[in-house]
Design a protein around this motif. Sequence first.
Motif, PDB file in Angstrom:
ATOM      1  N   GLN A   1       0.828  -1.199   0.000  1.00  6.79           N
ATOM      2  CA  GLN A   1       0.000   0.000   0.000  1.00  6.79           C
ATOM      3  C   GLN A   1       0.869   1.259   0.000  1.00  6.79           C
ATOM      4  O   GLN A   1       0.578   2.226  -0.699  1.00  6.79           O
ATOM      5  CB  GLN A   1      -0.936   0.015   1.209  1.00  6.79           C
ATOM      6  N   LYS A   2       1.949   1.229   0.748  1.00  7.14           N
ATOM      7  CA  LYS A   2       2.868   2.374   0.803  1.00  7.14           C
ATOM      8  C   LYS A   2       3.468   2.634  -0.587  1.00  7.14           C
ATOM      9  O   LYS A   2       3.531   3.774  -1.042  1.00  7.14           O
ATOM     10  CB  LYS A   2       3.974   2.095   1.822  1.00  7.14           C
TER      11      LYS A   2
ATOM     12  N   TYR B   1       2.217   1.693  -3.454  1.00  4.49           N
ATOM     13  CA  TYR B   1       1.114   2.099  -4.344  1.00  4.49           C
ATOM     14  C   TYR B   1       0.795   3.578  -4.150  1.00  4.49           C
ATOM     15  O   TYR B   1       0.673   4.339  -5.111  1.00  4.49           O
ATOM     16  CB  TYR B   1      -0.116   1.230  -4.073  1.00  4.49           C
ATOM     17  N   THR B   2       0.680   3.992  -2.906  1.00  3.84           N
ATOM     18  CA  THR B   2       0.367   5.383  -2.579  1.00  3.84           C
ATOM     19  C   THR B   2       1.465   6.327  -3.070  1.00  3.84           C
ATOM     20  O   THR B   2       1.186   7.448  -3.492  1.00  3.84           O
ATOM     21  CB  THR B   2       0.164   5.544  -1.061  1.00  3.84           C
ATOM     22  N   ALA B   3       2.709   5.856  -3.052  1.00  2.00           N
ATOM     23  CA  ALA B   3       3.834   6.659  -3.527  1.00  2.00           C
ATOM     24  C   ALA B   3       3.876   6.749  -5.050  1.00  2.00           C
ATOM     25  O   ALA B   3       4.697   7.476  -5.603  1.00  2.00           O
ATOM     26  CB  ALA B   3       5.146   6.077  -3.002  1.00  2.00           C
ATOM     27  N   GLY B   4       2.993   6.009  -5.726  1.00  2.00           N
ATOM     28  CA  GLY B   4       2.925   6.076  -7.178  1.00  2.00           C
ATOM     29  C   GLY B   4       3.843   5.115  -7.912  1.00  2.00           C
ATOM     30  O   GLY B   4       4.020   5.232  -9.122  1.00  2.00           O
TER      31      GLY B   4
ATOM     32  N   ALA C   1      -4.030  -4.365  -2.288  1.00  2.00           N
ATOM     33  CA  ALA C   1      -3.508  -2.996  -2.293  1.00  2.00           C
ATOM     34  C   ALA C   1      -3.461  -2.413  -3.706  1.00  2.00           C
ATOM     35  O   ALA C   1      -3.033  -1.282  -3.885  1.00  2.00           O
ATOM     36  CB  ALA C   1      -2.121  -2.959  -1.654  1.00  2.00           C
TER      37      ALA C   1
ATOM     38  N   ARG D   1       1.131  -2.528 -11.124  1.00  2.00           N
ATOM     39  CA  ARG D   1      -0.190  -1.937 -10.890  1.00  2.00           C
ATOM     40  C   ARG D   1      -1.176  -2.568 -11.864  1.00  2.00           C
ATOM     41  O   ARG D   1      -0.835  -2.840 -13.011  1.00  2.00           O
ATOM     42  CB  ARG D   1      -0.168  -0.430 -11.157  1.00  2.00           C
TER      43      ARG D   1
ATOM     44  N   GLN E   1      -5.794   0.791 -13.006  1.00  2.00           N
ATOM     45  CA  GLN E   1      -5.313   1.698 -11.974  1.00  2.00           C
ATOM     46  C   GLN E   1      -4.030   2.393 -12.420  1.00  2.00           C
ATOM     47  O   GLN E   1      -3.784   3.526 -12.041  1.00  2.00           O
ATOM     48  CB  GLN E   1      -5.100   0.946 -10.663  1.00  2.00           C
TER      49      GLN E   1
END
Length: 92
Positions: free
Chosen positions: A17-18, A20-23, A57, A82, A86
Amino acid sequence: MGFIKDAKAAQAGADAQKAYTAGHYIFAARLNWPATHHAMSGEVADWSQQIEAIERAGWALAEWAVGQDKQGRPEAYPVFKRRREQAARAPQ
């Protein structure tokens, strides 16, 4: 010993998740062999649970390799990307 398996899955999911959130577009993990897995064949439940946590995630398994640690125990090296729908919406 279920708490160890749950903790490993939770950590894998949090790391995924970290990223993913960071792109990030790629997420590579190392899954170690469960200490309680004595069977010679069948599901490696720890790995299944960790892969599910990572895919929840927003990742999809793309590649897979298995090697050995210093003690000769199997380790999995899955590489996730990804999901396509998404990735198109990912921050640049």
